[in-house]
Enzyme design. Structure first.
Site, short mmCIF file in Angstrom:
data_model
loop_
_atom_site.label_atom_id
_atom_site.label_comp_id
_atom_site.label_asym_id
_atom_site.label_seq_id
_atom_site.Cartn_x
_atom_site.Cartn_y
_atom_site.Cartn_z
N GLN A 1 33.73 45.18 42.75
CA GLN A 1 33.56 44.04 41.83
C GLN A 1 33.26 42.68 42.66
O GLN A 1 34.11 42.55 43.64
CB GLN A 1 34.46 43.79 41.14
CG GLN A 1 34.28 42.64 40.10
CD GLN A 1 35.51 42.38 39.25
OE1 GLN A 1 36.66 41.87 39.90
NE2 GLN A 1 35.52 42.71 37.91
N TYR B 1 35.44 32.51 35.74
CA TYR B 1 35.18 32.47 37.03
C TYR B 1 33.95 31.60 37.19
O TYR B 1 33.25 31.28 36.18
CB TYR B 1 34.91 33.87 37.81
CG TYR B 1 36.29 34.67 38.03
CD1 TYR B 1 37.51 34.64 37.09
CD2 TYR B 1 36.47 35.36 39.29
CE1 TYR B 1 38.48 35.27 37.47
CE2 TYR B 1 37.69 36.01 39.55
CZ TYR B 1 38.60 36.13 38.60
OH TYR B 1 39.69 36.71 38.95
N ALA C 1 42.67 50.37 32.53
CA ALA C 1 43.46 49.53 33.61
C ALA C 1 44.67 49.91 33.38
O ALA C 1 45.25 50.72 34.19
CB ALA C 1 42.81 48.13 33.38
N ARG C 2 45.42 49.29 32.67
CA ARG C 2 46.81 49.32 32.58
C ARG C 2 47.40 50.61 32.39
O ARG C 2 48.50 51.05 33.18
CB ARG C 2 47.49 48.22 31.50
CG ARG C 2 47.44 46.83 31.89
CD ARG C 2 47.78 46.14 30.94
NE ARG C 2 46.51 46.01 29.74
CZ ARG C 2 46.60 45.43 28.52
NH1 ARG C 2 47.69 44.73 28.18
NH2 ARG C 2 45.65 45.81 27.63
#
Length: 399
Positions: A111, A181, A356-357
């Site tokens: 990424q 971002y 993810a988690r």
């Protein structure tokens, strides 16, 4: 295989979750991707053995591809000092990481992005860039309004970083166009009130994001897959809307600059829990800071870390709108933890799912789900993993 309507009304075959799949020029062994999750394991902005082990676990555990997160394209683009940033000195470690992951049969993505106003200027020792400048609560300092020269430099830095990623053996790069971002901050009408060619109408606010994707495509061609993580909405008043995001996604599709989009939401700057859902770990975050900041976080943390109830596939309703309008491959993220969710995503027309988690607690979850589709994740969505980014991201509930 069954068929479902696709964009434009044409029928579309429903893919099998665990069948091989194409992502641009890349062949993946299944359709489950380890989502980018900041690891906190690069204290000198270089790969460590801990970072390699972190990605080996889900790779050996059955995901098709693991995503290294997050690698800044410039030093001031890091969210904080102890984070990867792409430069030639990082290549030996990155090559070691990609070789190790490839040894498991999985692919690996990197990424890339620039944190912009989410950067901690105090930690980085360099001003954070933002569309407008002003006080930044992340680094407790003032941001610097990005000049046109800054933005051109950032675009060029993305192209250089992508080329280095290909040299290091990465199979894909993911462009970070979300979470406010830098590129995402420019998309936001709340954060971007510029009056030059980078502000005002959506096409101007999207100029940076579109230029980044175009520059990376030009640098890479079809050597590796190119994906982008795009906010469907910022989840904040006055932020990017779903309708605006749909238009940006359409422009990316029209340009042919990305091979797939990962559909995300929320703002690391203003409303991070909109992405994560579940419990808001205010107490645990406060414990990571010195006493004066700790008290402030305890008293005011709920205003920033709002609590949103967790439910499976919690971003699906918004993501459906993108699936109806786009022919571009799409990755569904948010509350994918079991086979039912994976299969539902395929039925709804998505090409991949990202986790993810759940993989923090059980890196081998994909293998176990494949063996037994009734397997349920042990993740309880407490989000106590979030504050562990300062010491190495992990699930604190692991036995």
């Amino acid at each position: 295989m069954t068929e479902v309507p696709a964009a434009g009304g044409a029928p579309r075959a429903v893919p099998e979750v665990f069948a091989p799949a194409r992502l641009g020029p890349l062949r993946l062994r299944n359709r489950v991707i380890k989502a980018a999750t900041f690891e906190g394991m690069a204290p000198h902005s270089l790969v460590t053995d801990e970072l390699i082990d972190y990605h080996l676990r889900p790779a050996a555990g059955g995901v098709a591809m693991t995503t290294v997160a997050y690698c800044a394209v410039t030093p001031e683009g890091r969210t904080r000092r102890g984070q990867l940033w792409m430069r030639p000195e990082a290549l030996p470690g990155l090559r070691g990481l990609t070789a190790a992951v490839h040894g498991t049969g999985a692919a690996v993505a990197l990424q890339l992005g620039h944190a912009g106003p989410v950067a901690d200027a105090r930690s980085n020792g360099a001003p954070a860039l933002s569309p407008m400048g002003g006080f930044n609560p992340v680094g407790l300092r003032r941001d610097r309004a990005a000049t046109v020269q800054d933005l051109r430099r950032v675009v060029e830095a993305h192209a250089r970083a992508a080329a280095l990623a290909a040299t290091a053996g990465f199979d894909a790069v993911e462009l970070h166009l979300g979470h406010n971002y830098l590129a995402s901050a420019f998309l936001s009408p709340r954060l971007n009130r510029r009056t030059d060619e980078y502000g005002g109408p959506l096409r101007h606010r999207a100029r940076l994001a579109l230029a980044i994707a175009a520059s990376v495509r030009q640098a890479l061609g079809d050597r590796v897959a190119i994906t982008a993580k795009l906010n469907m909405t910022d989840g904040t008043r006055g932020g990017l809307t779903v309708e605006e995001s749909l238009q940006v996604a359409g422009w990316l599709q029209e340009a042919g600059s990305v091979d797939a989009l990962t559909l995300t939401a929320g703002s690391s700057l203003l409303n991070p829990m909109y992405l994560f859902r579940g419990d808001a770990p205010v107490k645990e975050f406060a414990a990571r800071f010195p006493r004066p900041q700790r008290l402030g976080i305890r008293l005011l943390g709920r205003r920033f870390l709002r609590s949103y109830p967790y439910e499976p596939l919690y971003l699906l309703d918004k993501a459906r709108l993108f699936r109806r309008e786009l022919t571009l491959p799409l990755v569904l993220i948010g509350g994918v933890t079991d086979y039912d969710g994976m299969e539902r995503a395929m039925t709804e027309g998505f090409d991949f799912v990202a986790m993810a988690r759940a993989l923090l607690r059980e890196p081998d979850l994909v293998h176990r789900v494949r063996r037994d589709p009734s397997t349920r994740s042990r993740c309880v969505h407490c989000n106590r993993c979030m504050p562990t980014i300062y010491t190495g991201t992990h699930c604190p509930l692991v036995d």
